[in-house]
Every structure is written in C-alpha cells, then in structure tokens.
Design an enzyme around this catalytic site. Structure first.
Site, mmCIF file in Angstrom:
data_model
loop_
_atom_site.group_PDB
_atom_site.id
_atom_site.type_symbol
_atom_site.label_atom_id
_atom_site.label_comp_id
_atom_site.label_asym_id
_atom_site.label_seq_id
_atom_site.Cartn_x
_atom_site.Cartn_y
_atom_site.Cartn_z
ATOM 1 N N CYS A 129 56.989 -26.379 70.473
ATOM 2 C CA CYS A 129 56.154 -27.578 70.369
ATOM 3 C C CYS A 129 56.690 -28.665 71.293
ATOM 4 O O CYS A 129 57.880 -28.967 71.263
ATOM 5 C CB CYS A 129 56.143 -28.071 68.926
ATOM 6 S SG CYS A 129 55.211 -29.605 68.722
ATOM 7 N N CYS A 174 60.598 -27.562 66.196
ATOM 8 C CA CYS A 174 59.964 -26.260 66.388
ATOM 9 C C CYS A 174 60.069 -25.940 67.883
ATOM 10 O O CYS A 174 59.745 -26.782 68.726
ATOM 11 C CB CYS A 174 58.501 -26.291 65.933
ATOM 12 S SG CYS A 174 58.344 -26.657 64.177
ATOM 13 N N CYS A 214 46.621 -28.346 71.216
ATOM 14 C CA CYS A 214 47.631 -28.285 70.152
ATOM 15 C C CYS A 214 49.037 -28.242 70.713
ATOM 16 O O CYS A 214 49.332 -27.435 71.588
ATOM 17 C CB CYS A 214 47.490 -26.991 69.363
ATOM 18 S SG CYS A 214 46.134 -26.951 68.277
ATOM 19 N N CYS A 272 42.072 -35.829 65.530
ATOM 20 C CA CYS A 272 43.422 -35.320 65.284
ATOM 21 C C CYS A 272 44.380 -36.504 65.404
ATOM 22 O O CYS A 272 44.507 -37.099 66.474
ATOM 23 C CB CYS A 272 43.688 -34.255 66.358
ATOM 24 S SG CYS A 272 45.319 -33.548 66.290
ATOM 25 N N CYS A 323 58.980 -36.189 66.522
ATOM 26 C CA CYS A 323 59.131 -35.329 65.346
ATOM 27 C C CYS A 323 60.571 -34.848 65.287
ATOM 28 O O CYS A 323 61.203 -34.615 66.319
ATOM 29 C CB CYS A 323 58.182 -34.134 65.449
ATOM 30 S SG CYS A 323 58.110 -33.151 63.925
ATOM 31 N N GLU A 358 49.820 -40.198 70.478
ATOM 32 C CA GLU A 358 48.569 -39.699 71.018
ATOM 33 C C GLU A 358 47.605 -39.308 69.899
ATOM 34 O O GLU A 358 48.019 -38.917 68.810
ATOM 35 C CB GLU A 358 48.844 -38.517 71.941
ATOM 36 C CG GLU A 358 49.607 -39.003 73.167
ATOM 37 C CD GLU A 358 49.814 -37.930 74.219
ATOM 38 O OE1 GLU A 358 49.524 -38.217 75.374
ATOM 39 O OE2 GLU A 358 50.252 -36.834 73.884
HETATM 40 N N1 SAH Z 1 53.997 -30.904 61.925
HETATM 41 C C1 SAH Z 1 52.711 -30.395 61.549
HETATM 42 C C2 SAH Z 1 51.614 -30.821 62.514
HETATM 43 C C3 SAH Z 1 51.900 -30.264 63.873
HETATM 44 S S1 SAH Z 1 50.721 -29.976 65.086
HETATM 45 C C4 SAH Z 1 52.777 -28.892 61.483
HETATM 46 O O1 SAH Z 1 53.787 -28.324 61.866
HETATM 47 O O2 SAH Z 1 51.845 -28.276 60.996
HETATM 48 C C5 SAH Z 1 49.522 -28.864 64.560
HETATM 49 C C6 SAH Z 1 49.683 -27.402 64.970
HETATM 50 O O3 SAH Z 1 49.917 -27.178 66.374
HETATM 51 C C7 SAH Z 1 50.859 -26.758 64.242
HETATM 52 O O4 SAH Z 1 50.439 -25.553 63.688
HETATM 53 C C8 SAH Z 1 51.812 -26.519 65.382
HETATM 54 O O5 SAH Z 1 52.720 -25.510 65.052
HETATM 55 C C9 SAH Z 1 50.901 -26.172 66.515
HETATM 56 N N2 SAH Z 1 51.553 -26.221 67.835
HETATM 57 C C10 SAH Z 1 52.645 -26.913 68.168
HETATM 58 N N3 SAH Z 1 52.974 -26.697 69.456
HETATM 59 C C11 SAH Z 1 52.057 -25.835 69.944
HETATM 60 C C12 SAH Z 1 51.837 -25.267 71.243
HETATM 61 N N4 SAH Z 1 52.626 -25.566 72.268
HETATM 62 N N5 SAH Z 1 50.792 -24.436 71.386
HETATM 63 C C13 SAH Z 1 49.961 -24.180 70.351
HETATM 64 N N6 SAH Z 1 50.101 -24.706 69.122
HETATM 65 C C14 SAH Z 1 51.142 -25.525 68.915
#
Ligand code: SAH
Length: 370
Positions: free
Chosen positions: A124, A121, A344, A110, A117, A97
C-alpha cells in the site's frame, strides 16, 4: 486563521446528541440542533447568517463561539473515466486525498480517516508515507460536505453521492471515536440520511475495534484479507501478527450473526506470484466456507518503489473461477482513475511530499550532500 477563530467549535461532524448537548449548554432547546443540522447537511450551508429560521440573536451567539469549517481544496483532478480525485488541505502541514467514482447506478465517495497510516501493509502506498495524525470527525464529514458542494449537490435533487466508503488514506478503526461520530452523522436523518448498507468501513482487521463497532453502529463491513493463511498475511498485513486470521474470522462471524441478511466484503489484492496461486484460492475458499460474504479481487495498483507486480488477468480469472466453483460470490474490481493515481492504495503520492517524513528526509539529504 486567527487564534480566536482557531478556538471556535466546529459543528461539522458533531453527532446529533452532542450538538443537542452543545445547545443545552447555551440554554437553548434541543430542536436547535436539528434545525442547524438541516442547514449544514441538507442545504450545504456553512454561514450562520444564512440560517434564516434561527433567530438573529442565536446566530450572533453562534458566530462568536462556533463555526462550520471545511477542508480546503488544493488539487482537483478528473480522470478519463470520470473518476475525480482531490487533494485536500487539513492544516498547514497535512493533506489527504479523496476520490469520487461515478457509475451508472451509484456514485461512490472514497474518504480518508487519517493522514497517512501506521499499519505498514507492504503493498500500500499510503503506508510508505508513515503516519501523521488522525482526522477529526469534522475533517472526515467535511470531506462529504465538500464533495457534495463540488459535485453540484442541490437541495431536493437526486443524490450524487449514494455511497461512502472509508477506503481512502488511513485505518478507520485506528481512529475509532471520530469514525464512529462520522458514521452517526452520515446515517442520521438530520445528517446525510444515508442507508446503513451504503456506508462501508474497510478495515485491515483491528479485531477489538471491530467487535466494539459491531455493538455501537450500523454499517457495511469490508475486510482487507489479502492472504488465506497467517504466514503470508503476517508479511502483507503486519497487523495480522497481533490479530491473526482466526480472531479476525471470529470478528467477521460476530458481525454477520448480529443481524439477518448481513454479509461481508472480503478484499483481496492480486499480487503476481505472491498470493494469487491456485492453492491460495483453494485455501481461501476453505477459510471463508459458509461465511456470508462477497469476495472483491483487487488488481494490484503499482506505485514507485514497490517490489510487487499486478497479477496478469489470466491468473486473476483462474483464481476467481476456483472461488466461484467453491460457491463464493467473487468479482474482480475494475481499476478506476489510474491515470490520475486515484486507484485503490495509491492515495499518498503527492501528500507524501507534504508529510513530516518528507521534510525530515529532505533535511537529511541536505545534510548528507554537504
Ligand atoms: N485501512 C483500510 C482502508 C485501506 S484502503 C483497510 O486496510 O481496509 C482500501 C483497500 O485498498 C484495502 O483493501 C487495501 O488493502 C487496498 N489497497 C491498498 N493498497 C493497494 C494497492 N496498491 N493496490 C490495490 N489495492 C490496494
């Protein structure tokens, strides 16, 4: 796609030095690389036949061995607030996406760096689908190429995409080489000529790769911190067990010290009752004390099956106020595009159905049910 076409070299996403070497191998002059790059990126051209200042003979040769192949659009959704999300096909079984966020002064694209991934986390949704594969540099830069086309980019006109953030699916620093090549093309004057402050790499903290990238490229750095101590971060961002906060902070300091006026974007997702207490804010302020940074508080975006909740706005404001009083520049990120699951951490849902994991799960369910 025929087998012969599959073997063609995709020139998209190739850094200039590599493209020059490619032309040198063909017995051509290096300036050919610049010529072709201008066509691909500034003019948005993918058809060698329309690259009219390249000789017919060379164009025919290029057509035989090379191509400019871009991802295919599967779904195109526009949110009430103008945010646009695309589901792109990378191959027969993999989709990713991409999101465009228009604002008054800028347009942010973005992009994804991996299909799924591996970092797991816990908050996420991309993590839920597991890891399928890295994207190639062509597939990463292909997203920008495609978005420019879809958004109506015109040669010589104003830029529609002013900023690119590696905040879609995947961990960019776990796909180091291809992300590095993509950064080169985004910044190159013969590529997209973007400002190094407007290309942001967001990482969960792969510390050795952070040090390496700091030596090898220019970019804006965002760090997904999400917790002020190892005990909590070990749970929320499990890569922390391998690279704990102390090492992560050292990598952040190395980044800001390399050039004057540099700062880091610290990302902090607001999870109700988990990491959003006043004592967390105080601990965070202490941890970041002195580091040139801006803190982005991201209201958690929920997805089906998550055990977490978004912190209420009063808690987010109280958290922000503590950080501000301690001297930290802190903003709460606006949630954009949540009506189309483009916010996000929500980039996964529909792709999950296309992933190998979903297929395996469907096969498993079929076995269990019979
Ligand atoms: N792998 C990279 C890019 C990830 S996405 C990273 O970890 O930075 C970008 C941001 O969105 C990251 O800060 C991630 O932690 C955040 N993110 C992931 N899931 C989320 C959610 N459910 N709600 C809000 N932010 C989220």
């Amino acid at each position: 796609m025929t087998e012969a076409a599959d073997k063609k070299i995709n020139l998209l996403g190739m850094p200039r030095a590599e493209l020059e070497a490619f032309f040198a191998d063909m017995g051509e002059k290096p300036f050919r690389a610049r010529q072709v790059m201008k066509w691909i990126y500034a003019a948005g051209e993918h058809d060698f036949d329309r690259m009219t200042d390249v000789s017919k003979k060379l164009r025919d040769k290029l057509k035989q061995i090379a191509e400019v192949r871009v991802p295919e659009v599967m779904v195109d959704n526009v949110s009430k607030d103008g945010t646009r999300k695309w589901l792109l096909n990378m191959d027969a079984t993999n989709g990713i996406e991409m999101v465009f966020i228009p604002e008054d002064e800028r347009g942010t694209l973005c992009i994804s760096s991996q299909v799924g991934c591996a970092l797991d986390c816990t908050f996420c949704s991309t993590a839920q689908q597991g890891f399928n594969r890295n994207l190639s540099a062509a597939e990463i830069v292909g997203q920008v190429w495609l978005a420019n086309k879809l958004l109506g980019y015109s040669k010589g006109g104003d830029r529609i995409i002013t900023n690119v953030v590696f905040m879609g699916m995947g961990e960019p620093l776990a796909n180091y080489q291809n992300v590095l090549s993509s950064i080169h093309v985004l910044l190159d004057d013969y590529g997209y000529g973007m400002s190094k402050r407007r290309v942001t790499v967001s990482t969960s903290g792969i510390v050795p790769a952070m040090h390496r990238l700091n030596e090898e490229a220019e970019y804006a750095l965002a760090v997904s911190l999400h917790a002020p101590n190892d005990e909590l971060r070990d749970v929320l961002v499990p890569i922390n067990q391998k690279y704990p906060i102390k090492e992560l902070m050292e990598a952040c300091w190395a980044y800001v010290k390399k050039k004057p006026h540099r700062h880091i974007y610290v990302e902090y997702v607001m999870l109700n009752g988990v990491n959003d207490k006043p004592e967390h804010a105080r601990e965070l302020a202490k941890l970041l004390g002195g580091l040139p940074c801006k803190v982005n508080l991201i209201p958690f975006n929920p997805f089906p099956g998550t055990p977490y909740e978004r912190s209420p706005i009063e808690r987010i404001n109280a958290f922000r106020d503590i950080l501000v009083r301690k001297g930290l520049v802190t903003v709460t990120r606006k949630t954009r595009g949540d009506d189309i699951d483009a916010a996000c951490g929500q980039l996964a849902g529909k792709v999950a159905d296309r992933s190998k994991r979903a297929e395996k799960m469907a096969a498993h369910m079929a076995r269990v049910q019979t």
